[in-house]
Design a protein around this motif. Structure first.
Motif, PDB file in Angstrom:
ATOM      1  N   ASN A  13     -11.713 -14.266  18.014  1.00  0.00           N
ATOM      2  CA  ASN A  13     -13.056 -14.317  17.476  1.00  0.00           C
ATOM      3  C   ASN A  13     -13.128 -13.451  16.222  1.00  0.00           C
ATOM      4  O   ASN A  13     -13.297 -12.240  16.311  1.00  0.00           O
ATOM      5  N   PRO A  14     -12.987 -14.066  15.033  1.00  0.00           N
ATOM      6  CA  PRO A  14     -12.966 -13.282  13.803  1.00  0.00           C
ATOM      7  C   PRO A  14     -14.298 -12.642  13.461  1.00  0.00           C
ATOM      8  O   PRO A  14     -14.383 -11.851  12.540  1.00  0.00           O
ATOM      9  N   ASP A  15     -15.365 -12.997  14.192  1.00  0.00           N
ATOM     10  CA  ASP A  15     -16.670 -12.434  13.892  1.00  0.00           C
ATOM     11  C   ASP A  15     -16.864 -11.047  14.516  1.00  0.00           C
ATOM     12  O   ASP A  15     -17.817 -10.353  14.203  1.00  0.00           O
ATOM     13  N   LYS A  16     -15.955 -10.661  15.416  1.00  0.00           N
ATOM     14  CA  LYS A  16     -16.082  -9.339  16.037  1.00  0.00           C
ATOM     15  C   LYS A  16     -15.897  -8.253  14.985  1.00  0.00           C
ATOM     16  O   LYS A  16     -15.040  -8.352  14.120  1.00  0.00           O
ATOM     17  N   GLU A  17     -16.696  -7.217  15.063  1.00  0.00           N
ATOM     18  CA  GLU A  17     -16.631  -6.137  14.079  1.00  0.00           C
ATOM     19  C   GLU A  17     -15.265  -5.465  14.082  1.00  0.00           C
ATOM     20  O   GLU A  17     -14.806  -4.961  13.070  1.00  0.00           O
ATOM     21  N   SER A  18     -14.597  -5.477  15.237  1.00  0.00           N
ATOM     22  CA  SER A  18     -13.300  -4.815  15.335  1.00  0.00           C
ATOM     23  C   SER A  18     -12.184  -5.642  14.718  1.00  0.00           C
ATOM     24  O   SER A  18     -11.054  -5.180  14.597  1.00  0.00           O
ATOM     25  N   PHE A  19     -12.493  -6.870  14.304  1.00  0.00           N
ATOM     26  CA  PHE A  19     -11.448  -7.745  13.764  1.00  0.00           C
ATOM     27  C   PHE A  19     -11.218  -7.420  12.297  1.00  0.00           C
ATOM     28  O   PHE A  19     -11.820  -7.971  11.406  1.00  0.00           O
ATOM     29  N   ASP A  20     -10.331  -6.466  12.077  1.00  0.00           N
ATOM     30  CA  ASP A  20     -10.029  -6.040  10.715  1.00  0.00           C
ATOM     31  C   ASP A  20      -8.517  -5.898  10.577  1.00  0.00           C
ATOM     32  O   ASP A  20      -8.002  -4.905  10.103  1.00  0.00           O
ATOM     33  N   LEU A  21      -7.796  -6.944  11.007  1.00  0.00           N
ATOM     34  CA  LEU A  21      -6.348  -6.881  11.081  1.00  0.00           C
ATOM     35  C   LEU A  21      -5.672  -6.823   9.725  1.00  0.00           C
ATOM     36  O   LEU A  21      -4.504  -6.486   9.627  1.00  0.00           O
ATOM     37  N   ILE A  22      -6.410  -7.143   8.665  1.00  0.00           N
ATOM     38  CA  ILE A  22      -5.788  -7.196   7.348  1.00  0.00           C
ATOM     39  C   ILE A  22      -5.213  -5.838   6.953  1.00  0.00           C
ATOM     40  O   ILE A  22      -4.292  -5.750   6.145  1.00  0.00           O
ATOM     41  N   ASP A  23      -5.737  -4.771   7.534  1.00  0.00           N
ATOM     42  CA  ASP A  23      -5.260  -3.437   7.208  1.00  0.00           C
ATOM     43  C   ASP A  23      -3.975  -3.086   7.954  1.00  0.00           C
ATOM     44  O   ASP A  23      -3.389  -2.030   7.729  1.00  0.00           O
ATOM     45  N   ASP A  24      -3.529  -3.961   8.862  1.00  0.00           N
ATOM     46  CA  ASP A  24      -2.347  -3.670   9.661  1.00  0.00           C
ATOM     47  C   ASP A  24      -1.061  -3.758   8.846  1.00  0.00           C
ATOM     48  O   ASP A  24      -0.034  -3.240   9.268  1.00  0.00           O
ATOM     49  N   ILE A  25      -1.082  -4.440   7.714  1.00  0.00           N
ATOM     50  CA  ILE A  25       0.100  -4.553   6.868  1.00  0.00           C
ATOM     51  C   ILE A  25      -0.239  -4.032   5.480  1.00  0.00           C
ATOM     52  O   ILE A  25      -1.156  -4.520   4.836  1.00  0.00           O
ATOM     53  N   ASP A  26       0.529  -3.041   5.057  1.00  0.00           N
ATOM     54  CA  ASP A  26       0.303  -2.445   3.740  1.00  0.00           C
ATOM     55  C   ASP A  26       0.792  -3.416   2.667  1.00  0.00           C
ATOM     56  O   ASP A  26       1.896  -3.954   2.747  1.00  0.00           O
ATOM     57  N   ASP A  27      -0.036  -3.633   1.651  1.00  0.00           N
ATOM     58  CA  ASP A  27       0.360  -4.518   0.553  1.00  0.00           C
ATOM     59  C   ASP A  27       1.647  -4.056  -0.104  1.00  0.00           C
ATOM     60  O   ASP A  27       2.409  -4.860  -0.640  1.00  0.00           O
ATOM     61  N   GLN A  28       1.902  -2.757  -0.058  1.00  0.00           N
ATOM     62  CA  GLN A  28       3.097  -2.209  -0.685  1.00  0.00           C
ATOM     63  C   GLN A  28       4.364  -2.811  -0.081  1.00  0.00           C
ATOM     64  O   GLN A  28       5.389  -2.939  -0.757  1.00  0.00           O
ATOM     65  N   ASP A  29       4.281  -3.213   1.193  1.00  0.00           N
ATOM     66  CA  ASP A  29       5.434  -3.840   1.842  1.00  0.00           C
ATOM     67  C   ASP A  29       5.816  -5.138   1.147  1.00  0.00           C
ATOM     68  O   ASP A  29       6.992  -5.492   1.064  1.00  0.00           O
ATOM     69  N   LEU A  30       4.803  -5.855   0.649  1.00  0.00           N
ATOM     70  CA  LEU A  30       5.066  -7.094  -0.088  1.00  0.00           C
ATOM     71  C   LEU A  30       5.579  -6.797  -1.487  1.00  0.00           C
ATOM     72  O   LEU A  30       6.497  -7.456  -1.982  1.00  0.00           O
ATOM     73  N   PHE A  31       4.977  -5.811  -2.129  1.00  0.00           N
ATOM     74  CA  PHE A  31       5.318  -5.502  -3.513  1.00  0.00           C
ATOM     75  C   PHE A  31       6.755  -4.998  -3.656  1.00  0.00           C
ATOM     76  O   PHE A  31       7.338  -5.081  -4.734  1.00  0.00           O
ATOM     77  N   GLU A  32       7.301  -4.486  -2.568  1.00  0.00           N
ATOM     78  CA  GLU A  32       8.660  -3.946  -2.627  1.00  0.00           C
ATOM     79  C   GLU A  32       9.729  -5.034  -2.517  1.00  0.00           C
ATOM     80  O   GLU A  32      10.913  -4.776  -2.716  1.00  0.00           O
ATOM     81  N   ILE A  33       9.318  -6.264  -2.199  1.00  0.00           N
ATOM     82  CA  ILE A  33      10.275  -7.368  -2.108  1.00  0.00           C
ATOM     83  C   ILE A  33      10.699  -7.792  -3.509  1.00  0.00           C
ATOM     84  O   ILE A  33       9.860  -7.950  -4.399  1.00  0.00           O
ATOM     85  N   ASN A  34      12.000  -7.959  -3.706  1.00  0.00           N
ATOM     86  CA  ASN A  34      12.531  -8.424  -4.977  1.00  0.00           C
ATOM     87  C   ASN A  34      11.854  -9.718  -5.410  1.00  0.00           C
ATOM     88  O   ASN A  34      11.597 -10.594  -4.591  1.00  0.00           O
ATOM     89  N   TYR A  35      11.527  -9.834  -6.713  1.00  0.00           N
ATOM     90  CA  TYR A  35      10.757 -10.983  -7.210  1.00  0.00           C
ATOM     91  C   TYR A  35      11.434 -12.308  -6.871  1.00  0.00           C
ATOM     92  O   TYR A  35      10.784 -13.235  -6.378  1.00  0.00           O
ATOM     93  N   GLU A  36      12.744 -12.408  -7.147  1.00  0.00           N
ATOM     94  CA  GLU A  36      13.455 -13.659  -6.883  1.00  0.00           C
ATOM     95  C   GLU A  36      13.441 -13.991  -5.389  1.00  0.00           C
ATOM     96  O   GLU A  36      13.270 -15.148  -4.997  1.00  0.00           O
ATOM     97  N   LYS A  37      13.623 -12.968  -4.569  1.00  0.00           N
ATOM     98  CA  LYS A  37      13.603 -13.172  -3.120  1.00  0.00           C
ATOM     99  C   LYS A  37      12.223 -13.619  -2.657  1.00  0.00           C
ATOM    100  O   LYS A  37      12.099 -14.506  -1.801  1.00  0.00           O
ATOM    101  N   LEU A  38      11.186 -13.022  -3.241  1.00  0.00           N
ATOM    102  CA  LEU A  38       9.821 -13.378  -2.865  1.00  0.00           C
ATOM    103  C   LEU A  38       9.533 -14.838  -3.215  1.00  0.00           C
ATOM    104  O   LEU A  38       8.920 -15.562  -2.431  1.00  0.00           O
TER     105      LEU A  38
END
Length: 200
Positions: A119-144
């Motif tokens: 149920n994405p309407d629940k106030e506790s549903f804020d999973l987007i913060d579970d993964i730091d964007d930096q984890d994506l940014f550290e992936i090599n461009y060609e690999k990404l």
């Protein structure tokens, strides 16, 4: 009206630097390809790059760009200036490309499907913060780029909207007509999938 503007341009020695709003009005009022060519030059690369991110093919992206500008031309009179012209054009590109992908695959792609037990309407549903964007940014461009071609269309598209086009959750929500919580969940799943493939 166009003759006066052209005269001004000749006297000034360069084209008048119209705002997007002025350009749209000139195109709608005059139905003149001259003004539309200015709009085309201004947004052709923008449209092409986004088409390419959908189809990953130069030829298809070029064809889509051509078709989309035809749609833009016939639809300009519906632009009311409530959003930026670039946002309005982006919306056309998005829906046009999604329709193209759906037709090409001869089946409907179901975007942002939510399981019954979530149920994405629940106030506790804020999973987007579970993964730091930096984890994506550290992936090599060609690999990404390689990984993005392996994930589903729905995951790739929403990641590109967020990180390539720098759209906010609210802007993506408005473009897709979906709740912000749904967008957050889709982003989380897409990011998880990218990181899973990166670890393989």
């Amino acid at each position: 009206m166009r003759n006066n503007i052209l005269l001004d341009e000749i006297l000034l020695g360069h084209k008048v630097n119209y705002t997007d709003e002025e350009l749209v009005k000139l195109i709608v009022d005059n139905k003149d390809s001259y003004y539309f060519s200015i709009l085309y030059d201004r947004y052709a690369k923008f449209v092409y790059n986004r088409c390419y991110s959908f189809v990953n093919s130069e030829d298809e992206a070029q064809d889509l760009t051509h078709d989309i500008f035809i749609k833009i031309y016939v639809s300009l009179n519906t632009f009311k200036g409530k959003s930026k012209l670039s946002t309005w054009i982006y919306s056309i590109v998005y829906h046009f490309c999604i329709n193209y992908i759906n037709k090409k695959k001869a089946q409907k792609i179901v975007f942002y499907e939510i399981p019954d037990d979530v149920n994405p309407d629940k106030e506790s549903f804020d999973l987007i913060d579970d993964i730091d964007d930096q984890d994506l940014f550290e992936i090599n461009y060609e690999k990404l780029q390689e990984i993005l071609q392996k994930i589903s269309d729905k995951d790739r598209i929403i990641l590109l909207m967020k990180y390539q086009d720098d759209l906010t959750i609210k802007e993506i929500s408005e473009l897709l007509g979906l709740k912000e919580s749904t967008i957050k969940m889709r982003l989380l799943r897409a990011k998880k999938r990218v990181l899973e493939l990166h670890k393989q």
